[in-house]
Scaffold this motif. Structure first.
Motif: not given
Length: 485
Positions: A87-88, A352-357, A360
């Protein structure tokens, strides 16, 4: 805007910046430092090699260890030693979809072991074989027996010297190209630039495993620091403190310094190539390292998880911007490896990319506002305040140890067994961090332990959910030579 990133392994901050160790010849790094902004309080966040690279490439902290990934076949006992979580997003993946030609050239063989995935996002990647115990070349021991005798005191122990054996077998092949594989990394990087520099924006990422052990530079480089040497050369230096003479210990240091000077020459060739190609005007250059090493500072050679002192944990980070912003300036805020990723995107103007909580919360933050402010530019107050927030300390994890460091104190603890090892160093009174004063400052220990517990989201002793199984990760060379012994 283009980007060139150089990452060196096991490179001490005080050598590059001539602080404490002032005599090592690195004129090209000196020149790059004059043209760059440098960070005087850059410290590792999750150590050593693999966790560092993961944080550099994703911008997400590796420590605290938290992934129960399959690690069978990685043959090392380090915590956090695993692939990039799916996911990263990596820097290479992000820049690739923004039209960048991306290339990774490296001799860091750990990135290519079983279950690893560090080639994600690279349009081109090249693995230079032969470093340390990279299981590459084989052969009868008689091919290297005479050479082994120059580096070992006493009889050959096949299991204890398995890494040295593998390295010397590899050297018979890689030395036909360059004396060290790190030289080949830079040679191939130069050739890649010459072929690709004028074909749109690019990211070139060069990873050199040197000056990691074995410390085996062309001997003229070591002779600069320890001439007219006669004796055993402990290129794998860990046993030297116990068995080497004082002169042989000085030679060990000279071998390390020699590798750095050798690398500095290649860095100079790379920088000259960038200049000759006319790319200094539109290329940001970053230079960093993953950790340092001990040179008898506390009686040892090499690194270990419990020694979370600056000789091991302080990093080099130089940022040369083509505009010259911040050149020659030094930023004193605490920064860490996972800050490189957002800083790069900020400089390049890439979102910046979307991150999981969870990611982040553990993500790095751009230091570009700090660089601009150091250069005297006007930075919006809110932007600068956000960039400076929580930069008065650094937390480093290595194995089952953690450090909480600020300007005054360094708190080191075995977070799984704090009753077995808790230390506190007064940096102002004891900059070498030689005297444990934990017993004299229980309130400070309590406060820093509380900060670490907050970071880990649990009280000490802590239990982290990674699942590294050392029994499943034996070095094939050690297994083989144990059987042969």
């Amino acid at each position: 805007m283009n980007l060139v990133v150089m990452v060196l392994d096991t490179l001490r901050y005080d050598v590059v910046h001539h602080r404490g160790i002032t005599h090592v010849h690195v004129p090209n790094l000196d020149a790059l430092r004059r043209d760059s902004v440098s960070f005087s309080a850059a410290f590792g966040e999750g150590e050593p090699t693999v966790p560092v690279r993961r944080a550099l490439m994703t911008g997400v902290r590796s420590f605290p260890w938290r992934y129960p990934f399959d690690t069978k076949g990685l043959y090392t006992g380090n915590r956090g030693w695993h692939k990039i979580p799916p996911e990263q997003a990596t820097l290479a993946e992000i820049l690739l979809v923004h039209g960048y030609k991306t290339a990774l050239i490296t001799d860091v063989f750990h990135l290519f072991k079983a279950t690893m995935n560090f080639t994600r996002g690279w349009l081109n990647w090249e693995f230079i074989r032969g470093q340390e115990n990279d299981n590459w070349q084989s052969g009868n021991l008689n091919l290297i027996r005479d050479e082994i005798g120059r580096y070992v005191r006493g009889p050959l122990d096949l299991r204890a010297h398995a890494t040295l054996i593998q390295y010397l077998l590899n050297k018979r092949a890689f030395a036909q190209v360059d004396p060290l594989t790190s030289g080949t990394v830079f040679r191939r990087g130069i050739e890649w630039l010459q072929a690709n520099h004028d074909d749109g924006p690019f990211l070139l990422w060069l990873e050199a495993f040197d000056p990691h052990e074995p410390w085996d530079p062309p001997r003229a480089y070591a002779d600069r620091y320890c001439p007219d040497f006669v004796g055993t050369e402990f290129i794998m230096p860990h046993v030297a403190p116990q068995v080497a003479s004082d002169r042989e210990k000085e030679r060990v240091k000279a071998l390390y310094y020699g590798e750095i000077t050798y690398l500095d020459e290649w860095i100079g060739r790379l920088l000259n190539t960038i200049a000759d190609l006319g790319r200094l005007k539109d290329t940001t250059i970053m230079f960093t390292s993953d950790h340092g090493t001990e040179l008898l500072d506390h009686g040892r050679f090499g690194k270990n998880a419990a020694a979370l002192h600056p000789y091991n944990t302080q990093l080099n980070w130089l940022v040369r911007h083509p505009s010259g912003v911040g050149a020659g300036r030094e930023v004193g805020a605490f920064v860490q490896g996972h800050d490189l990723f957002p800083t790069t995107l900020d400089i390049l103007g890439v979102p910046k990319p979307e991150r999981t909580e969870a990611d982040a919360v553990r993500g790095g933050r751009s230091v570009w506002p700090l660089i601009r402010a150091a250069a005297g530019e006007r930075v919006p107050a809110a932007t600068l305040a956000a960039a400076r927030a929580n930069r008065d300390f650094a937390i480093t994890g290595w194995g089952s140890y953690a450090s909480v460091r600020d300007r005054r104190w360094n708190y080191i603890v075995n977070f799984e067994r704090p009753e077995a090892d808790t230390r506190l160093y007064d940096i102002g009174a004891d900059p070498d961090e030689s005297r444990n004063v934990a017993a004299h400052h229980p309130d400070v220990v309590r406060a820093y332990r509380h900060r670490l517990e907050g970071f880990l989201s649990q009280e000490l002793p802590a239990s982290l959910p990674d699942c590294f199984t050392p029994d499943n990760n034996r070095n094939p060379a050690q297994l083989y030579y144990k059987r042969r012994a």
